[in-house]
Design a protein around this motif. Structure first.
Motif, mmCIF file in Angstrom:
data_model
loop_
_atom_site.group_PDB
_atom_site.id
_atom_site.type_symbol
_atom_site.label_atom_id
_atom_site.label_comp_id
_atom_site.label_asym_id
_atom_site.label_seq_id
_atom_site.Cartn_x
_atom_site.Cartn_y
_atom_site.Cartn_z
ATOM 1 N N ALA A 39 0.830 -1.205 0.000
ATOM 2 C CA ALA A 39 0.000 0.000 0.000
ATOM 3 C C ALA A 39 0.866 1.259 0.000
ATOM 4 O O ALA A 39 0.601 2.220 -0.737
ATOM 5 C CB ALA A 39 -0.919 -0.009 1.217
ATOM 6 N N GLY A 40 1.920 1.250 0.817
ATOM 7 C CA GLY A 40 2.825 2.396 0.863
ATOM 8 C C GLY A 40 3.505 2.622 -0.464
ATOM 9 O O GLY A 40 3.684 3.762 -0.903
ATOM 10 N N VAL A 91 1.018 4.177 -2.949
ATOM 11 C CA VAL A 91 0.860 5.606 -2.667
ATOM 12 C C VAL A 91 2.069 6.386 -3.167
ATOM 13 O O VAL A 91 1.943 7.445 -3.788
ATOM 14 C CB VAL A 91 0.672 5.838 -1.152
ATOM 15 C CG1 VAL A 91 0.745 7.336 -0.831
ATOM 16 C CG2 VAL A 91 -0.664 5.279 -0.695
ATOM 17 N N THR A 92 3.271 5.830 -2.913
ATOM 18 C CA THR A 92 4.504 6.503 -3.337
ATOM 19 C C THR A 92 4.574 6.644 -4.854
ATOM 20 O O THR A 92 4.936 7.698 -5.385
ATOM 21 C CB THR A 92 5.729 5.714 -2.838
ATOM 22 O OG1 THR A 92 5.669 5.603 -1.416
ATOM 23 C CG2 THR A 92 7.022 6.417 -3.222
ATOM 24 N N PRO A 149 10.598 8.121 -5.101
ATOM 25 C CA PRO A 149 10.458 7.020 -4.125
ATOM 26 C C PRO A 149 11.805 6.555 -3.581
ATOM 27 O O PRO A 149 11.940 6.312 -2.376
ATOM 28 C CB PRO A 149 9.781 5.910 -4.950
ATOM 29 C CG PRO A 149 9.044 6.639 -6.017
ATOM 30 C CD PRO A 149 9.922 7.807 -6.373
ATOM 31 N N ASN A 196 12.853 6.844 0.290
ATOM 32 C CA ASN A 196 13.249 5.632 1.007
ATOM 33 C C ASN A 196 14.654 5.762 1.573
ATOM 34 O O ASN A 196 14.932 5.299 2.688
ATOM 35 C CB ASN A 196 13.193 4.422 0.063
ATOM 36 C CG ASN A 196 11.777 3.968 -0.220
ATOM 37 O OD1 ASN A 196 10.851 4.341 0.478
ATOM 38 N ND2 ASN A 196 11.598 3.181 -1.265
ATOM 39 N N PHE A 244 3.008 13.117 0.104
ATOM 40 C CA PHE A 244 2.491 11.749 0.001
ATOM 41 C C PHE A 244 3.606 10.767 -0.371
ATOM 42 O O PHE A 244 3.600 9.621 0.082
ATOM 43 C CB PHE A 244 1.363 11.683 -1.028
ATOM 44 C CG PHE A 244 0.022 12.067 -0.477
ATOM 45 C CD1 PHE A 244 -0.719 11.143 0.246
ATOM 46 C CD2 PHE A 244 -0.498 13.342 -0.665
ATOM 47 C CE1 PHE A 244 -1.958 11.477 0.770
ATOM 48 C CE2 PHE A 244 -1.728 13.689 -0.147
ATOM 49 C CZ PHE A 244 -2.469 12.763 0.572
ATOM 50 N N GLY A 303 4.292 7.586 1.974
ATOM 51 C CA GLY A 303 4.251 6.231 1.438
ATOM 52 C C GLY A 303 5.579 5.520 1.582
ATOM 53 O O GLY A 303 5.640 4.329 1.900
ATOM 54 N N VAL A 332 6.144 4.197 5.162
ATOM 55 C CA VAL A 332 5.414 2.944 5.409
ATOM 56 C C VAL A 332 6.121 1.769 4.741
ATOM 57 O O VAL A 332 6.292 0.699 5.335
ATOM 58 C CB VAL A 332 3.963 3.066 4.887
ATOM 59 C CG1 VAL A 332 3.248 1.715 4.996
ATOM 60 C CG2 VAL A 332 3.203 4.124 5.662
ATOM 61 N N THR A 333 6.558 1.962 3.502
ATOM 62 C CA THR A 333 7.207 0.882 2.757
ATOM 63 C C THR A 333 8.514 0.452 3.409
ATOM 64 O O THR A 333 8.782 -0.748 3.567
ATOM 65 C CB THR A 333 7.478 1.317 1.301
ATOM 66 O OG1 THR A 333 6.245 1.658 0.683
ATOM 67 C CG2 THR A 333 8.149 0.204 0.517
ATOM 68 N N THR A 384 10.328 0.396 -6.376
ATOM 69 C CA THR A 384 10.574 1.827 -6.538
ATOM 70 C C THR A 384 10.978 2.191 -7.971
ATOM 71 O O THR A 384 11.057 3.382 -8.304
ATOM 72 C CB THR A 384 11.673 2.309 -5.568
ATOM 73 O OG1 THR A 384 12.838 1.490 -5.714
ATOM 74 C CG2 THR A 384 11.199 2.232 -4.128
#
Length: 244
Positions: free
Chosen positions: A11-12, A15-16, A53, A57, A177, A181, A184-185, A212
């Motif tokens: 989900a993360g 969103v990312t 992303p 990260n 966002f 995201g 969370v990932t 990613t």
């Protein structure tokens, strides 16, 4: 528990990816009103946008003390984009022309920076000085690429800027966002790696890097289908340079 973290990580990542694509669209509409070569747009602006992303990260992973996830995702994404993503494109849209000289220069710069990253990380840590050298090498390579003459096979891009204030706000919201995201990932990857006792570097290099790299694949397929070959090629190789 693992299933829950897998779902949260997926989900993360979704969103990312969605947020990064929106950020790219808004930033492009804001910045591309001057009539710029699609290849140069791809190797600079689009490369940074589709790499949001990985950047998010990297920041989250490093700030939480998990540098292996940073290195694994960054280097893994560079490799993934130059192999998997580039290899999928002809299957998705058919064969397309590639400017050999432009690819040669970006590929050479990426190879040099990857070697530098390997040397700097060889002692088991990345310091702020190492980071400054890596960021500086990207800046230098980008300046060199932007100042070289790149004969365009596609016409220059001219995009109406619209309302600048609204586009700036939309870009910032999208970036927020992306960061959420990514948080969370990365958290999910850490928990899954801990559950299986797997090295974080391997999990991020083979798993997270593919996830990613999806923004590049999505954006480049869309660009090729719209006839923007230079934009797609610039983004694939420029993104690998940014990751490195």
């Amino acid at each position: 528990m693992i299933v829950g973290w897998l779902a949260a990580g997926a989900a993360g990542l979704v969103v990312t990816i969605i947020a990064s694509r929106r950020a790219v669209n808004h930033a492009s509409a804001l910045a591309l009103g001057l009539g710029v070569s699609p290849f140069l747009v791809g190797v600079s602006l689009m490369a940074i946008g589709t790499d949001l992303p990985e950047m998010a990260n990297s920041v989250v992973a490093s700030a939480s003390g998990h540098g292996d996830i940073n290195l694994g995702d960054s280097i893994g994404s560079a490799v993934t984009q130059l192999t998997l993503v580039l290899g999928i494109l002809p299957f998705a849209v058919g064969s397309f022309a590639v400017g050999r000289q432009r690819v040669l220069w970006v590929g050479l710069a990426t190879t040099v920076v990857l070697a530098l990253a390997g040397i700097l990380a060889g002692d088991g840590r990345l310091s702020r000085l190492d980071a400054a050298l890596l960021v500086g090498s990207w800046a230098l390579a980008t300046v060199v690429l932007l100042t070289r003459r790149h004969p365009a096979t596609d016409p220059a891009m001219v995009v109406p800027t619209g309302r600048a204030g609204r586009l700036i706000l939309a870009t910032l919201v999208s970036l927020a966002f992306v960061g959420g995201g990514a948080t969370v990932t990365v958290t999910a990857v850490i928990r899954i790696a801990e559950s299986f006792g797997a090295p974080e570097f391997l999990v991020s290099f083979f798993g997270l890097a593919i996830g990613t790299s999806l923004p590049e694949l999505v954006v480049d397929v869309a660009a090729l289908r719209a006839g923007e070959r230079d934009l797609a090629i610039g983004d694939v190789f420029g993104s690998s340079l940014v990751d490195s």
